[in-house]
Each structure stands twice: as C-alpha cells, then as structure tokens.
Scaffold this motif. Structure first.
Motif, mmCIF file in Angstrom:
data_model
loop_
_atom_site.group_PDB
_atom_site.id
_atom_site.type_symbol
_atom_site.label_atom_id
_atom_site.label_comp_id
_atom_site.label_asym_id
_atom_site.label_seq_id
_atom_site.Cartn_x
_atom_site.Cartn_y
_atom_site.Cartn_z
ATOM 1 N N THR A 50 6.174 0.310 4.319
ATOM 2 C CA THR A 50 6.968 1.545 4.326
ATOM 3 C C THR A 50 8.394 1.282 3.873
ATOM 4 O O THR A 50 8.953 2.043 3.060
ATOM 5 C CB THR A 50 6.980 2.154 5.741
ATOM 6 O OG1 THR A 50 5.644 2.478 6.132
ATOM 7 C CG2 THR A 50 7.837 3.418 5.784
ATOM 8 N N THR A 116 -1.111 3.133 0.910
ATOM 9 C CA THR A 116 -2.165 4.141 1.001
ATOM 10 C C THR A 116 -3.527 3.491 1.190
ATOM 11 O O THR A 116 -4.376 3.983 1.957
ATOM 12 C CB THR A 116 -2.158 5.023 -0.262
ATOM 13 O OG1 THR A 116 -0.883 5.657 -0.388
ATOM 14 C CG2 THR A 116 -3.242 6.092 -0.193
ATOM 15 N N LEU A 128 -2.425 12.668 7.165
ATOM 16 C CA LEU A 128 -1.653 11.546 6.639
ATOM 17 C C LEU A 128 -2.276 11.018 5.355
ATOM 18 O O LEU A 128 -1.565 10.742 4.374
ATOM 19 C CB LEU A 128 -1.575 10.434 7.683
ATOM 20 C CG LEU A 128 -0.818 9.154 7.269
ATOM 21 C CD1 LEU A 128 0.632 9.478 6.951
ATOM 22 C CD2 LEU A 128 -0.908 8.107 8.373
ATOM 23 N N THR A 131 -1.735 13.519 2.478
ATOM 24 C CA THR A 131 -0.355 13.438 1.978
ATOM 25 C C THR A 131 -0.149 12.161 1.173
ATOM 26 O O THR A 131 0.516 12.170 0.132
ATOM 27 C CB THR A 131 0.631 13.473 3.161
ATOM 28 O OG1 THR A 131 0.381 14.615 3.962
ATOM 29 C CG2 THR A 131 2.068 13.520 2.662
ATOM 30 N N SER A 132 -0.730 11.060 1.628
ATOM 31 C CA SER A 132 -0.584 9.778 0.936
ATOM 32 C C SER A 132 -1.142 9.866 -0.475
ATOM 33 O O SER A 132 -0.486 9.463 -1.451
ATOM 34 C CB SER A 132 -1.301 8.670 1.714
ATOM 35 O OG SER A 132 -0.729 8.478 2.982
ATOM 36 N N ILE A 135 0.957 12.055 -2.806
ATOM 37 C CA ILE A 135 2.132 11.333 -3.300
ATOM 38 C C ILE A 135 1.737 10.369 -4.403
ATOM 39 O O ILE A 135 2.412 10.285 -5.450
ATOM 40 C CB ILE A 135 2.823 10.578 -2.150
ATOM 41 C CG1 ILE A 135 3.450 11.564 -1.163
ATOM 42 C CG2 ILE A 135 3.890 9.612 -2.686
ATOM 43 C CD1 ILE A 135 4.010 10.907 0.088
ATOM 44 N N LEU A 172 6.972 15.761 0.264
ATOM 45 C CA LEU A 172 5.788 14.996 0.667
ATOM 46 C C LEU A 172 6.165 13.720 1.412
ATOM 47 O O LEU A 172 5.522 13.358 2.407
ATOM 48 C CB LEU A 172 4.954 14.664 -0.577
ATOM 49 C CG LEU A 172 4.208 15.838 -1.222
ATOM 50 C CD1 LEU A 172 3.629 15.426 -2.574
ATOM 51 C CD2 LEU A 172 3.105 16.333 -0.292
ATOM 52 N N PHE A 173 7.203 13.020 0.936
ATOM 53 C CA PHE A 173 7.628 11.802 1.626
ATOM 54 C C PHE A 173 8.143 12.108 3.031
ATOM 55 O O PHE A 173 7.929 11.340 3.976
ATOM 56 C CB PHE A 173 8.714 11.081 0.814
ATOM 57 C CG PHE A 173 8.177 10.017 -0.099
ATOM 58 C CD1 PHE A 173 7.574 8.876 0.409
ATOM 59 C CD2 PHE A 173 8.275 10.158 -1.469
ATOM 60 C CE1 PHE A 173 7.081 7.890 -0.425
ATOM 61 C CE2 PHE A 173 7.775 9.190 -2.322
ATOM 62 C CZ PHE A 173 7.178 8.048 -1.807
ATOM 63 N N HIS A 176 5.124 12.811 5.106
ATOM 64 C CA HIS A 176 4.420 11.544 5.304
ATOM 65 C C HIS A 176 5.120 10.701 6.374
ATOM 66 O O HIS A 176 4.464 10.109 7.257
ATOM 67 C CB HIS A 176 4.367 10.787 3.980
ATOM 68 C CG HIS A 176 3.532 9.550 4.003
ATOM 69 N ND1 HIS A 176 4.021 8.320 4.395
ATOM 70 C CD2 HIS A 176 2.228 9.342 3.692
ATOM 71 C CE1 HIS A 176 3.074 7.423 4.311
ATOM 72 N NE2 HIS A 176 1.963 8.011 3.883
ATOM 73 N N SER A 177 6.441 10.634 6.315
ATOM 74 C CA SER A 177 7.195 9.833 7.288
ATOM 75 C C SER A 177 7.085 10.414 8.689
ATOM 76 O O SER A 177 6.989 9.675 9.681
ATOM 77 C CB SER A 177 8.668 9.750 6.861
ATOM 78 O OG SER A 177 8.792 9.087 5.617
ATOM 79 N N LEU A 179 4.527 12.189 9.841
ATOM 80 C CA LEU A 179 3.175 11.924 10.309
ATOM 81 C C LEU A 179 3.000 10.462 10.709
ATOM 82 O O LEU A 179 2.258 10.139 11.652
ATOM 83 C CB LEU A 179 2.161 12.288 9.218
ATOM 84 C CG LEU A 179 2.030 13.780 8.893
ATOM 85 C CD1 LEU A 179 1.134 13.979 7.671
ATOM 86 C CD2 LEU A 179 1.461 14.536 10.077
ATOM 87 N N LEU A 180 3.697 9.577 10.008
ATOM 88 C CA LEU A 180 3.556 8.143 10.275
ATOM 89 C C LEU A 180 4.335 7.732 11.526
ATOM 90 O O LEU A 180 3.867 6.911 12.320
ATOM 91 C CB LEU A 180 4.038 7.346 9.065
ATOM 92 C CG LEU A 180 3.569 5.901 8.913
ATOM 93 C CD1 LEU A 180 2.041 5.838 8.866
ATOM 94 C CD2 LEU A 180 4.158 5.291 7.644
#
Length: 415
Positions: A50, A116, A128, A131-132, A135, A172-173, A176-177, A179-180
């Motif tokens: 990440t 990913t 997640l 979204t990955s 991206i 999206l990032f 993604h962040s 969700l992560l």
C-alpha cells in the motif's frame, strides 16, 4: 560565410545525450531502480505494498503540480554563473522532470497489480476487490493511451482520459483506502497522503476563470492574443487556455513586456483548436492555475545564449529578448515574417535584436538550422543554445548540437 562546424563526436558521452538516453528516461529509470531496491528491503505484505503504491502515486501527481514545477526551476536556475558549465548544463535539463512522473506512474501501477493479486488470493471483501480491479483497469487504460504514438494520434482522447480517469482514480483510491483501513482511515498515513494528492490536483482548478481577450490576426496563419486581467506572468512561463474547460486545454508561452501589465500569446494554426481560434476570434477564454515555468526559463543559467526559433516559436523567445536579462542572439526561421506576423511584432523584435538572423523561408528556402545555430554560438561567444520549434526540428537541433559539445535545450513533449 559558412561556419566551420565542430565534429560530431561519437564518444560514449555524446551517444548518451541522445534518445533514448535522455535525462527524462534516466529519471524514470532511477525511480524504477529505487522501487526495485525497496522491494528487496523486506517482506511485501499488504501494508508495504500500500505504501509503495501511495508513494509512487504521490510522486507522479505532485511532480506535475504547477507550484512544484516552479520551485524545481527556481532551485535549478539558482546556480551562480561561476559554477562550471558542465554543472549548469546538467541543471538546465530540469525540464526533464516528467521522467519522475512516468517512473512513478509505472511503479504505482505495477505495485497496485501486485497488491490486487494478494488481496484477490486472500479472498477479501467483494467491495474491496471490485474497487481494486476498477483501479487496475483505469490505470492500465491511462498508461496505454499515454504511449507516445497513440498519444500523438489521439491527443484529445489522451488528455480526457488523464483528466477524467485521474479524477476517478482519486475517488476510487479513497474508497479503496477506507475499505482497507476501516474506521482507522481518518488521520492515518494514507489519509494524509491522499489529502496531499487531492489538494495538488484541485489547486489549479480553484483558480479557474473566464477572462476577456483581445485578438489581432496579422495573417490567416497567426493570432496575437492580449490579456490584462490582473496577472503579469514572468518571462519563461506559460498559460493554459481553453474554450471548454472540461474537454481540452492548450498551453502557450507568455510574452510579458517590460514595464507593462498583462501579457501576450502567439498562436499559429497547428490543428483544429488553434485553427478555430484564429478563425472565430473569441472575446473570452478560460484560464486556470498560475503561470508555469518552461524550458526557456533556464537561460539565466548562462552568460550568453542563442535562441533558435521557427515560425511561432518566436513567442516563447520574445519575453527573454525583450527583458535582456541574459545577453542573447536570435536565429529565427519563418515564412515571410512581416506578412505572417505583422510589421509591429517584427519591428519590436529587431529593436532589441538588431543583429538577429531572420531567415525568410519563402525567399531563401529551408535553412540548415544546426549550422546557423553553431555560427551564432561561435560569433556571439555563447554558452548555450535554446531551440523552440516543432518536435522533429527541436530534437534534431538539440541532439546535433550536443553531439558537438554545445549545451542545447528544447522541449521534449512529455507533458
């Protein structure tokens, strides 16, 4: 009288100044090498991956920020003239910074595919993973459309993909962040990194405005645009213009005149957008961001320079010639200069450059610009040559001069 040309040496040093061994590509390679080293420093778990993605993404975005670009030029051109010519020659290549953008983008994309793959193998939450892969698809599409040949053929598509794809990636990032990281996202390292990236992208758009413009057309080939909306840019800068700010932007070199507010731009017919502007003569245009430094700004690194221009390339040269901050000699090749650009502009040039070499291609044919540049470089005892022309001519002149040991500079069409 024909100049005696230095021999174009084929030493290793001379060959390394040519494509593909440009400073731009060396910087891209350096970023890739740095990532390879980072990859060997420890286990590549999700947290490390990440940060590799975010670090490279930040580099790719921030290095294109106008304030950062101006800072790079200011630092590079701060070297005193007493420093060695070799050092100043290298610093003059500051405009190759786009290599950092390319290297950062490629590495961010590569690491994101690895990330990913790891998340997919682990069987993460569906949102997640969705979204990955979204991206990954957008990043791949942007890189493909940025490939030089495709970009040249479909430049409008390239520009729009970078704009709308880039904005989509920011959303999206962020998703993604979140969700992560879950509820710990706000205030975390990725939160602050993404905030910097979003701010960097947003700043130029916060200065978007529609401004009046006065346009004169000395010939069907050229339009001279005059602006005075409270901004007087510095010599060596450019301004981005648009008639539809969401679809396309075009940057032109600013021509401020000493002691006067506002600035001018020289636009020649070189495509649909410039052709429509010359034919329609709009009363207003959109501008965004701030005046941004360009290749011409590096003239202050040298005691004396030769400016080589073809056609409307005279525009980026003119503010430097008018200011007289760096002693200069002009070599200008163009079609019938007075008929194309008008008596007023030509007289203004000759007033500050009475010894200029003005080559009329209508009457004298196409010149050997390398020979003219070398002759002017020798006669004027210059330290460097700056070429403002089309891609083919610029690359030819710069590479031919540097192979002969003459510091030479010109746009590289990487932005």
């Amino acid at each position: 009288m024909t100049a005696t040309l230095p021999t174009a040496t084929e030493s290793v040093r001379a060959r390394l100044k040519r494509r593909p061994w440009t400073h731009h590509n060396r910087l891209a390679a350096a970023v890739v090498a740095g990532n390879v080293v980072a990859a060997t420093a420890g286990p590549l778990d999700v947290g490390v991956l990440t940060w590799l993605v975010l670090g490279n993404l930040t580099l790719a975005v921030v290095i294109r920020q106008q304030l950062v670009i101006n800072l790079l030029f200011r630092l590079a051109t701060a070297a005193p003239l007493r420093r060695s010519l070799r050092l100043r020659w290298t610093l003059g290549k500051v405009y190759h910074f786009g290599g950092l953008h390319v290297g950062g983008t490629l590495c961010a994309t590569a690491w994101f595919f690895v990330l990913t793959g790891v998340l997919t193998a682990r069987g993460g939450p569906a949102a997640l993973l969705l979204t990955s892969w979204a991206i990954a698809v957008v990043l791949t599409g942007m890189i493909v459309l940025a490939l030089p040949r495709l970009r040249a053929r479909r430049h409008d598509l390239f520009e729009r993909s970078h704009r709308f794809g880039g904005w989509s990636l920011l959303v999206l990032f962020t998703v993604h962040s979140v969700l992560l990281a879950g509820p710990d996202f706000v205030g975390s390292g990725p939160f602050w990194v993404l905030l910097v990236v979003v701010t960097s992208v947003a700043l130029p758009w916060l200065r978007l405005r529609r401004v009046p413009v006065r346009i004169t057309r000395p010939s069907p080939h050229v339009a001279l645009l005059s602006f005075d909306y409270g901004v007087t840019p510095f010599a060596g800068s450019s301004t981005a213009l648009s008639r539809n700010p969401l679809l396309e932007w075009h940057s032109f070199a600013n021509v401020p005149a000493p002691g006067r507010t506002g600035f001018r731009l020289t636009v020649s017919r070189a495509g649909d957008w410039t052709g429509a502007l010359i034919d329609d003569l709009p009363s207003h245009l959109w501008v965004k961001g701030i005046p941004t430094a360009g290749v011409g700004n590096i003239d202050k690194l040298f005691r004396r320079v030769v400016w080589v221009a073809t056609g409307s390339g005279i525009g980026p040269c003119l503010p430097h010639l008018l200011s007289g901050e760096t002693p200069a000699r002009l070599v200008w090749s163009t079609r019938h200069p007075r008929r194309t650009y008008g008596d007023e502009l030509v007289d203004e040039i000759l007033a500050v450059q009475p010894d200029a070499v003005v080559w009329d291609t209508d009457s004298a044919g196409k010149p050997d610009l390398v020979e003219l540049a070398l002759s002017a470089h020798r006669d004027f005892d210059a330290e460097a040559v700056i070429c403002i022309s089309n891609k083919k001519t610029t690359w030819h002149v710069v590479e031919a001069l540097e192979a002969r040991g003459v510091p030479a500079f010109g746009a590289i069409w990487d932005s």
